[in-house]
Structures are given as C-alpha cells and as structure tokens.
Design a protein around this motif. Structure first.
Motif, PDB file in Angstrom:
ATOM      1  N   CYS A 134      30.027 -37.898   3.431  1.00  0.00           N
ATOM      2  CA  CYS A 134      31.411 -37.930   2.963  1.00  0.00           C
ATOM      3  C   CYS A 134      32.359 -37.775   4.158  1.00  0.00           C
ATOM      4  O   CYS A 134      31.931 -37.503   5.279  1.00  0.00           O
ATOM      5  N   ASP A 135      33.646 -37.930   3.868  1.00  0.00           N
ATOM      6  CA  ASP A 135      34.645 -37.774   4.927  1.00  0.00           C
ATOM      7  C   ASP A 135      34.643 -36.362   5.505  1.00  0.00           C
ATOM      8  O   ASP A 135      34.913 -36.179   6.685  1.00  0.00           O
ATOM      9  N   CYS A 158      32.046 -34.499   5.959  1.00  0.00           N
ATOM     10  CA  CYS A 158      30.943 -34.467   6.930  1.00  0.00           C
ATOM     11  C   CYS A 158      31.376 -35.112   8.244  1.00  0.00           C
ATOM     12  O   CYS A 158      31.077 -34.603   9.325  1.00  0.00           O
ATOM     13  N   LEU A 187      31.295 -44.064   8.331  1.00  0.00           N
ATOM     14  CA  LEU A 187      30.504 -43.481   7.248  1.00  0.00           C
ATOM     15  C   LEU A 187      29.468 -44.469   6.717  1.00  0.00           C
ATOM     16  O   LEU A 187      28.348 -44.084   6.393  1.00  0.00           O
TER      17      LEU A 187
END
Length: 63
Positions: A11-12, A14, A35
């Motif tokens: 995800c963003d 992360c 991503l």
C-alpha cells in the motif's frame, strides 16, 4: 542509482515507510517508488547493503 525490489510493500503507507527509512539513512537521496512493481529506484551515494538493512529494520524484505 540502485533498484531495490521490496515484495512486502502492499500500500501507499508501505511505500512511505520504506521511503522514510531510505531518507533517514541518506537525507540527500532521491527516491522513486512504484507500488505496481514493488520497486524503489534510489539515487544515493550510500551503499546498497546499508539501505537494505534500513528497509529490513522497518519489517520489509528486500530481494
């Protein structure tokens, strides 16, 4: 320039966590994250092993 594959990013949030770990190691680094491919492209003078350790410290794996 280094390309690091971090398969554990999902995800963003992360992406931000890993990016911040890189920037804490080298505040002058330029980081581009993707991503879809789970790849970080980093322009830095810091050794790749140091960056891998910083990313691993966040709980993410680098392959």
């Amino acid at each position: 320039m280094l390309k690091l594959h971090v398969p554990t990013v999902v995800c963003d949030g992360c992406l931000e966590t890993v990016t911040q770990a890189i920037l804490q190691t080298d505040p002058t680094a330029t980081v581009r994250a993707d991503l879809a491919t789970k790849t970080f492209t980093v322009e830095t003078q810091t050794d790749a092993s140091v960056l891998r350790e910083a990313i691993a410290a966040t709980g993410h794996q680098v392959s």
